[in-house]
Design a protein around this motif. Structure first.
Motif, PDB file in Angstrom:
ATOM      1  N   UNK A  49       6.801  17.905  23.875  1.00 45.16           N
ATOM      2  CA  UNK A  49       6.425  18.320  25.266  1.00 45.16           C
ATOM      3  C   UNK A  49       5.872  19.551  25.126  1.00 45.16           C
ATOM      4  N   UNK A  50       4.573  19.932  25.858  1.00 42.44           N
ATOM      5  CA  UNK A  50       3.911  21.216  25.563  1.00 42.44           C
ATOM      6  C   UNK A  50       2.771  21.247  24.547  1.00 42.44           C
ATOM      7  N   UNK A  51       2.979  19.932  23.515  1.00 40.54           N
ATOM      8  CA  UNK A  51       1.958  20.081  22.671  1.00 40.54           C
ATOM      9  C   UNK A  51       1.297  18.825  22.736  1.00 40.54           C
ATOM     10  N   UNK A  52       0.160  18.898  22.177  1.00 38.88           N
ATOM     11  CA  UNK A  52      -0.775  17.529  22.094  1.00 38.88           C
ATOM     12  C   UNK A  52       0.197  16.555  21.158  1.00 38.88           C
ATOM     13  N   UNK A  53      -0.391  15.255  21.113  1.00 41.53           N
ATOM     14  CA  UNK A  53       0.360  14.296  20.390  1.00 41.53           C
ATOM     15  C   UNK A  53       0.160  14.440  19.101  1.00 41.53           C
ATOM     16  N   UNK A  54       1.258  14.395  18.054  1.00 43.24           N
ATOM     17  CA  UNK A  54       1.211  14.715  16.575  1.00 43.24           C
ATOM     18  C   UNK A  54       0.800  13.412  16.108  1.00 43.24           C
ATOM     19  N   UNK A  55       0.590  13.652  14.798  1.00 43.71           N
ATOM     20  CA  UNK A  55       0.410  12.270  14.126  1.00 43.71           C
ATOM     21  C   UNK A  55       1.575  11.570  13.858  1.00 43.71           C
ATOM     22  N   UNK A  56       2.661  12.470  13.681  1.00 45.69           N
ATOM     23  CA  UNK A  56       3.964  11.492  13.331  1.00 45.69           C
ATOM     24  C   UNK A  56       4.441  10.677  14.646  1.00 45.69           C
ATOM     25  N   UNK A  57       3.947  11.248  15.885  1.00 47.17           N
ATOM     26  CA  UNK A  57       4.321  10.521  17.093  1.00 47.17           C
ATOM     27  C   UNK A  57       3.384   9.446  17.313  1.00 47.17           C
ATOM     28  N   UNK A  58       2.318   9.548  16.695  1.00 47.04           N
ATOM     29  CA  UNK A  58       1.305   8.376  16.737  1.00 47.04           C
ATOM     30  C   UNK A  58       1.876   7.009  15.856  1.00 47.04           C
ATOM     31  N   UNK A  59       2.307   7.741  14.662  1.00 44.59           N
ATOM     32  CA  UNK A  59       3.056   6.726  13.831  1.00 44.59           C
ATOM     33  C   UNK A  59       3.952   5.780  14.580  1.00 44.59           C
ATOM     34  N   UNK A  60       4.867   6.757  15.347  1.00 42.82           N
ATOM     35  CA  UNK A  60       6.026   5.994  16.162  1.00 42.82           C
ATOM     36  C   UNK A  60       5.493   4.927  17.097  1.00 42.82           C
ATOM     37  N   UNK A  61       4.477   5.446  17.761  1.00 40.03           N
ATOM     38  CA  UNK A  61       3.925   4.548  18.465  1.00 40.03           C
ATOM     39  C   UNK A  61       3.491   3.351  18.031  1.00 40.03           C
ATOM     40  N   UNK A  62       2.569   3.411  17.006  1.00 40.04           N
ATOM     41  CA  UNK A  62       2.142   2.335  16.343  1.00 40.04           C
ATOM     42  C   UNK A  62       3.299   1.496  15.933  1.00 40.04           C
ATOM     43  N   UNK A  63       4.292   1.807  15.304  1.00 41.66           N
ATOM     44  CA  UNK A  63       5.374   1.076  15.065  1.00 41.66           C
ATOM     45  C   UNK A  63       6.097   0.292  16.402  1.00 41.66           C
ATOM     46  N   UNK A  64       6.176   1.356  17.219  1.00 40.35           N
ATOM     47  CA  UNK A  64       6.965   0.728  18.653  1.00 40.35           C
ATOM     48  C   UNK A  64       6.185  -0.582  19.029  1.00 40.35           C
ATOM     49  N   UNK A  65       4.650  -0.540  18.721  1.00 42.65           N
ATOM     50  CA  UNK A  65       3.828  -1.575  19.389  1.00 42.65           C
ATOM     51  C   UNK A  65       3.883  -2.818  18.653  1.00 42.65           C
ATOM     52  N   UNK A  66       4.059  -2.620  17.191  1.00 44.31           N
ATOM     53  CA  UNK A  66       4.227  -3.550  16.322  1.00 44.31           C
ATOM     54  C   UNK A  66       5.693  -4.354  16.505  1.00 44.31           C
ATOM     55  N   UNK A  67       6.545  -3.544  16.875  1.00 42.92           N
ATOM     56  CA  UNK A  67       7.926  -4.193  17.147  1.00 42.92           C
ATOM     57  C   UNK A  67       7.915  -4.731  18.533  1.00 42.92           C
ATOM     58  N   UNK A  68       6.834  -4.669  19.186  1.00 41.69           N
ATOM     59  CA  UNK A  68       6.761  -5.107  20.657  1.00 41.69           C
ATOM     60  C   UNK A  68       7.713  -4.342  21.808  1.00 41.69           C
ATOM     61  N   UNK A  69       7.877  -3.015  21.578  1.00 40.47           N
ATOM     62  CA  UNK A  69       8.760  -2.335  22.385  1.00 40.47           C
ATOM     63  C   UNK A  69       7.937  -1.888  23.769  1.00 40.47           C
ATOM     64  N   UNK A  70       8.515  -1.789  24.696  1.00 45.54           N
ATOM     65  CA  UNK A  70       7.776  -1.187  26.228  1.00 45.54           C
ATOM     66  C   UNK A  70       7.233   0.157  26.066  1.00 45.54           C
TER      67      UNK A  70
END
Length: 400
Positions: A71-92
Motif C-alpha cells: 500500500x502506498x507504492x505502485x505494484x512491484x514485480x514480486x506482487x505481479x508474480x504472486x498475482x500470476x501464480x494466483x491466477x494459475x491456481x484459479x484463486x479469486x
C-alpha cells in the motif's frame, strides 16, 4: 510448474521472460528450440512492447531489479508474480489480494490493465509494460501531419483544445491515432519542442497566452446602473437557474478600444444559442434597447422568458425592454459576473474574432452574422456535441 498450466503456456512464458530480460526474440527462439516466427507471434499476442534493434533486440529498458511494493507504492514485480501464480491456481481476486496485502479492486484493475491480448497475465510482461507507461516525460503524440492540420484548422476557427479532443474522439472512435487529449494540445502549444503545431497558434486561444497563468481574482468595479427598483437575480425563477426550461437569456456588452465601441451579446442558457447586437454608432441605453428588441422580437414568446444582465448603464431602459418583449430583466449582484456565467464564457469565445483593444464599430451587421453563425454551429461538450443551432431549431419545431 503450477497446476493446470499447459506446457505450451510455460514455454511461451519462458520466451517472454527472456525477451523482457533483454534477449532478442530470435535468439530466444534458437536457445529454446522454438520454431522461427512462433516466438514473434507469442510476443505480439501477449501485447509486447516495441523492441530495440541491433544485436540485443529485446525491450528497450531491461528490468534489473524490483522496487518496494505494498500500500502506498505502485505494484512491484514480486506482487505481479504472486498475482500470476494466483491466477494459475484459479484463486479469486480477493484471495490474491490477501496474499499480497492489496484490495481486490487493485488486483482486478492490474489484471485488466496489463494482461495480454491472448488473455494470459504474464508477470514480467505486465511489469515491463507498467514501467514503460510510467516513464516521464511522456512522449507527445501530436506530430502527425494530418492530425496537426485538423487541430490548426479548428483552432483558427476559435475552437478550444478540449472541444477538439472531444470531437476527435467522437469522429474517430476506432482510430486512436486520430485522437489526442486537450492536455497534449496545450503542451504542444506551450512547449514547442513537444509537438508540430504552428508556433503562433497559441494566439487562437481565447486567452491569447503563450504560457499558462495561475487564475486570480478580477478586481475593480463593473457597471454603475442601479435604480433601486430593478429585478434582482435572486428574483429570477428557479427554472432559469437549472436550465430546465428554455427561453432564459444572459447578456452583456463586449467593449472595443477605449470603451468607445461595443457589440451586444445575448446567450440562451439551455441551448447556448448566441445573438450578436449590432451597435455601429454608440452603445447608449436607447441603442441597446432598440437592437435587443429588434433581435429578440423575432423569437417565439416561449423562447424569451427572461433576460439577465450586468448593472451597466446601457440597461437604463430595462422597463421598455420588459414591456416590448414581455420578458423581465434581472440584474446580477454588483461585481458578480459569474452570475451570468454562460454569457461570460461566450464573450470569452467571441474574443477570438473581436480582440481586445480593437475598434468594434467597423464590423458590419453581416460580419456579426457570420461570427454568430460560426459560434452557433460549433459542437458544444455541454450539449453532448450538438450545436446551439440544432438545439434551438428543435425547440422551435416543437411549436411549429
Amino acid at each position: 510448474m503450477p497446476r493446470g498450466i499447459p506446457a505450451s503456456r510455460a514455454l511461451k512464458r519462458e520466451l517472454l521472460d527472456r525477451v523482457c530480460r533483454g534477449q532478442s526474440v530470435t535468439a530466444a527462439e534458437i536457445a529454446m528450440g522454438v520454431s522461427h516466427g512462433l516466438g514473434h507471434q507469442w510476443w505480439h499476442k501477449a501485447g509486447g512492447m516495441t523492441l530495440t534493434t541491433g544485436r540485443r533486440g529485446g525491450v528497450a529498458d531491461v528490468i534489473e531489479q524490483d522496487r518496494p511494493g505494498g500500500p502506498g507504492h505502485r505494484i512491484s514485480l514480486a506482487e505481479r508474480v504472486e498475482i500470476m501464480r494466483g491466477l494459475d491456481d484459479e484463486l479469486s481476486y480477493a484471495e490474491i489480494g490477501r496474499r499480497i496485502g492489496r484490495d481486490r479492486s487493485v488486483v482486478w484493475k492490474e489484471i485488466r490493465r496489463n494482461r495480454g491480448d491472448d488473455g494470459d497475465y504474464h508477470a514480467l510482461m505486465a511489469h515491463a509494460r507498467s514501467e514503460d507507461k510510467a516513464k516521464r516525460p511522456k512522449a507527445f503524440r501530436l506530430d502527425d501531419l494530418k492530425l496537426c492540420a485538423a487541430v490548426e484548422a479548428w483552432m483558427d476557427d476559435g475552437w478550444s483544445p478540449r472541444l477538439i479532443a472531444q470531437v476527435l474522439a467522437q469522429d474517430y472512435p476506432a482510430d486512436k491515432l486520430m485522437q489526442v487529449s486537450h492536455e497534449t494540445i496545450y503542451q504542444s502549444l506551450y512547449v514547442q519542442t513537444r509537438g508540430s503545431l504552428r508556433a503562433d497558434l497559441h494566439k487562437s486561444l481565447s486567452t491569447k497566452r503563450a504560457a499558462r497563468k495561475t487564475r486570480g481574482q478580477v478586481s475593480g468595479p463593473r457597471g454603475v446602473y442601479a435604480s433601486g427598483e430593478e429585478f434582482r437575480i435572486s428574483d429570477r425563477p428557479a427554472e432559469a437557474a437549472d436550465r430546465a426550461v428554455p427561453g432564459h437569456w444572459e447578456g452583456d456588452l463586449i467593449m472595443g478600444a477605449g470603451n468607445t465601441s461595443a457589440i451586444g451579446t445575448l446567450v440562451e442558457r439551455s441551448t447556448r444559442f448566441t445573438i450578436l447586437l449590432h451597435l455601429p454608432v454608440d452603445h447608449t441605453a436607447e441603442a441597446v434597447a432598440a437592437a435587443m428588441i429588434a433581435a429578440m422580437g423575432e423569437l417565439p414568446e416561449h423562447l424569451r422568458r427572461s433576460i439577465t444582465w450586468d448593472r451597466g448603464s446601457e440597461m437604463a431602459q430595462w422597463r421598455h425592454i420588459h414591456l416590448q418583449l414581455k420578458a423581465p430583466v434581472y440584474f446580477c449582484n454588483p461585481h458578480s459576473p459569474w452570475q451570468r456565467g454562460t454569457n461570460e464564457n461566450t464573450n470569452r469565445l467571441l474574443r477570438h474574432w473581436f480582440e481586445k483593444g480593437t475598434d468594434l464599430a467597423g464590423y458590419t451587421r453581416a460580419d456579426l452574422k457570420r461570427v454568430q453563425d460560426k459560434l452557433n454551429t460549433r459542437p458544444r461538450p455541454t450539449l453532448d456535441l450538438d450545436t446551439p443551432a440544432q438545439r434551438l431549431a428543435a425547440l422551435i419545431s416543437q411549436t411549429a
